[in-house]
Write an enzyme that holds these catalytic residues in place. Structure first.
Site, PDB file in Angstrom:
ATOM      1  CE1 TYR A  95      -3.777   2.179   0.674  1.00  0.00           C
ATOM      2  CE2 TYR A  95      -2.761   3.068   2.774  1.00  0.00           C
ATOM      3  CZ  TYR A  95      -4.094   3.069   1.514  1.00  0.00           C
ATOM      4  OH  TYR A  95      -4.771   4.087   1.760  1.00  0.00           O
TER       5      TYR A  95
HETATM    6  P1  NAP Z   1     -13.665   3.019   0.518  1.00  0.00           P
HETATM    7  O1  NAP Z   1     -14.641   3.272   1.423  1.00  0.00           O
HETATM    8  O2  NAP Z   1     -13.205   1.697   0.376  1.00  0.00           O
HETATM    9  O3  NAP Z   1     -14.136   3.383  -1.055  1.00  0.00           O
HETATM   10  C1  NAP Z   1     -13.706   3.122  -2.121  1.00  0.00           C
HETATM   11  C2  NAP Z   1     -14.353   3.490  -3.500  1.00  0.00           C
HETATM   12  O4  NAP Z   1     -13.316   3.353  -4.623  1.00  0.00           O
HETATM   13  C3  NAP Z   1     -15.421   2.890  -3.663  1.00  0.00           C
HETATM   14  O5  NAP Z   1     -16.331   4.014  -4.578  1.00  0.00           O
HETATM   15  C4  NAP Z   1     -15.103   1.939  -4.969  1.00  0.00           C
HETATM   16  O6  NAP Z   1     -16.008   1.561  -5.779  1.00  0.00           O
HETATM   17  C5  NAP Z   1     -13.877   2.665  -5.572  1.00  0.00           C
HETATM   18  N1  NAP Z   1     -12.796   1.822  -6.247  1.00  0.00           N
HETATM   19  C6  NAP Z   1     -12.256   0.923  -5.899  1.00  0.00           C
HETATM   20  N2  NAP Z   1     -11.202   0.260  -6.761  1.00  0.00           N
HETATM   21  C7  NAP Z   1     -11.853   1.110  -7.862  1.00  0.00           C
HETATM   22  C8  NAP Z   1     -11.309   1.021  -9.317  1.00  0.00           C
HETATM   23  N3  NAP Z   1     -10.665   0.129  -9.716  1.00  0.00           N
HETATM   24  N4  NAP Z   1     -11.808   1.939 -10.109  1.00  0.00           N
HETATM   25  C9  NAP Z   1     -12.870   2.709  -9.733  1.00  0.00           C
HETATM   26  N5  NAP Z   1     -13.215   2.791  -8.474  1.00  0.00           N
HETATM   27  C10 NAP Z   1     -12.568   2.042  -7.499  1.00  0.00           C
HETATM   28  O7  NAP Z   1     -12.462   3.694   0.342  1.00  0.00           O
HETATM   29  P2  NAP Z   1     -11.936   5.200   1.467  1.00  0.00           P
HETATM   30  O8  NAP Z   1     -11.552   4.779   2.518  1.00  0.00           O
HETATM   31  O9  NAP Z   1     -13.053   6.176   1.121  1.00  0.00           O
HETATM   32  O10 NAP Z   1     -10.694   5.718   0.511  1.00  0.00           O
HETATM   33  C11 NAP Z   1     -10.548   6.766  -0.468  1.00  0.00           C
HETATM   34  C12 NAP Z   1      -9.123   6.893  -0.766  1.00  0.00           C
HETATM   35  O11 NAP Z   1      -8.612   7.402   0.557  1.00  0.00           O
HETATM   36  C13 NAP Z   1      -8.223   5.791  -1.303  1.00  0.00           C
HETATM   37  O12 NAP Z   1      -7.347   6.234  -2.010  1.00  0.00           O
HETATM   38  C14 NAP Z   1      -7.490   5.356   0.113  1.00  0.00           C
HETATM   39  O13 NAP Z   1      -6.299   4.775  -0.206  1.00  0.00           O
HETATM   40  C15 NAP Z   1      -7.257   6.739   0.526  1.00  0.00           C
HETATM   41  N6  NAP Z   1      -7.219   6.672   2.060  1.00  0.00           N
HETATM   42  C16 NAP Z   1      -7.876   6.228   3.041  1.00  0.00           C
HETATM   43  C17 NAP Z   1      -7.788   6.087   4.430  1.00  0.00           C
HETATM   44  C18 NAP Z   1      -8.749   5.741   5.191  1.00  0.00           C
HETATM   45  O14 NAP Z   1      -8.418   5.506   6.427  1.00  0.00           O
HETATM   46  N7  NAP Z   1     -10.217   5.486   5.111  1.00  0.00           N
HETATM   47  C19 NAP Z   1      -6.424   6.748   4.904  1.00  0.00           C
HETATM   48  C20 NAP Z   1      -5.611   7.004   4.051  1.00  0.00           C
HETATM   49  C21 NAP Z   1      -5.957   7.091   2.464  1.00  0.00           C
HETATM   50  P3  NAP Z   1     -17.010   0.206  -5.693  1.00  0.00           P
HETATM   51  O15 NAP Z   1     -17.713   0.104  -4.259  1.00  0.00           O
HETATM   52  O16 NAP Z   1     -17.871   0.143  -6.871  1.00  0.00           O
HETATM   53  O17 NAP Z   1     -15.751  -0.970  -5.805  1.00  0.00           O
END
Ligand code: NAP
Length: 246
Positions: free
Chosen positions: A155
């Site tokens: 990651y």
């Molecule tokens: P999440 O709740 O798992 O949501 C992920 C989203 O991305 C969903 O809309 C999913 O769509 C979409 N997605 C996944 N793979 C995809 C692909 N190949 N093409 C297009 N869409 C895709 O994630 P999140 O926590 O909101 O994270 C958002 C971003 O913030 C990510 O880049 C993550 O690495 C970053 N981040 C998150 C955290 C945290 O603690 N949450 C911390 C640091 C960074 P589907 O449902 O249709 O698959």
């Protein structure tokens, strides 16, 4: 605001978690929003319908960010529906579970690099080709690139690559009046984070910031909205958004 005069944003991963909150925030700020997602049609549709129900403009488009043909079609759809693209937020991402590097299944490495690194690259390529003057690209990294938690090697590798790519693109877009920045959240209460951690780990991580809580998607969306519009003098930066963990 008519369909041709609103600023237009594409939010990848806009159906759930942080991306969904970004969709809602940008729509409240007056943007027409294209909600992208990978597989869950119901969530994608519901994110767009939520915006429309509040009087905004939105469209849901399914596309895997790592698929360059699908991403080009996503941008085509945005241009056809709303007349152009001003802001691109690449929130789509996946996280690997906490396996030490020594034991990591290389298929997991390939998957995380494909979505997080290649996906960010493909989306950035289309953004660089199509964003209008006054536009902004916001990519997503993670505070793990600085915290270096064991178990996050793949990651971290994928997101460090996003940070590097983003800085180069900010410089390559000289003369276009387009800002390019990375937002690097800390632990944020979404499916991605909550699904990958035990209750004990969640409690430990929530206690780390001086503000003593997990980040909420709205905390991150606030910063994205700032970078998308008012923050024209922030460019080529990685913004850590984590309540002060580091
Ligand atoms: P999440 O709740 O798992 O949501 C992920 C989203 O991305 C969903 O809309 C999913 O769509 C979409 N997605 C996944 N793979 C995809 C692909 N190949 N093409 C297009 N869409 C895709 O994630 P999140 O926590 O909101 O994270 C958002 C971003 O913030 C990510 O880049 C993550 O690495 C970053 N981040 C998150 C955290 C945290 O603690 N949450 C911390 C640091 C960074 P589907 O449902 O249709 O698959």
């Amino acid at each position: 605001m008519s369909a041709t005069t609103a600023r237009v944003a594409i939010v990848t991963g806009g159906s759930r978690g942080i991306g969904r909150q970004v969709v809602s925030r940008l729509a409240a700020d007056g943007y027409a929003v294209v909600v992208n997602y990978a597989s869950n049609d119901a969530e994608g549709r519901s994110a767009a319908e939520e915006v429309i129900a509040k009087g905004g403009q939105a469209l849901a488009i399914r596309a895997d960010v790592s698929d360059e043909v699908a991403v080009a079609a996503l941008f085509d759809a945005a241009e056809e529906a709303f007349g152009g693209v001003d802001v691109v937020v690449n929130a789509a991402g996946v996280m690997t579970p906490g396996t030490p590097l020594v034991d990591l299944d290389l298929n997991v490495l390939d998957r995380v690099m494909r979505v997080n690194m290649r996906g960010a690259f493909v989306v950035a390529q289309q953004a660089a080709r199509r964003l209008r003057r006054g536009g902004a690209l916001i990519t997503f990294s993670t505070s793990v690139t600085k915290l270096a938690h064991p178990g996050y090697s793949a990651y971290n590798a994928s997101k460090s690559a996003v940070e590097g790519m983003t800085l180069i693109l900010a410089r390559e877009l000289r003369g276009r009046d387009i800002t390019v920045n990375t937002v690097a959240p800390g632990p944020t209460a979404t499916d991605l984070f909550l699904g990958a951690n035990t209750e004990e780990a969640i409690a430990r991580l929530a206690a780390q910031p001086p503000l003593e809580r997990l980040g909420q998607p709205a905390d991150i969306a606030e910063v994205v909205a700032f970078l998308a519009g008012p923050a024209r003098w922030v460019n080529g930066q990685v913004l850590l958004v984590n309540g002060g963990i580091i």
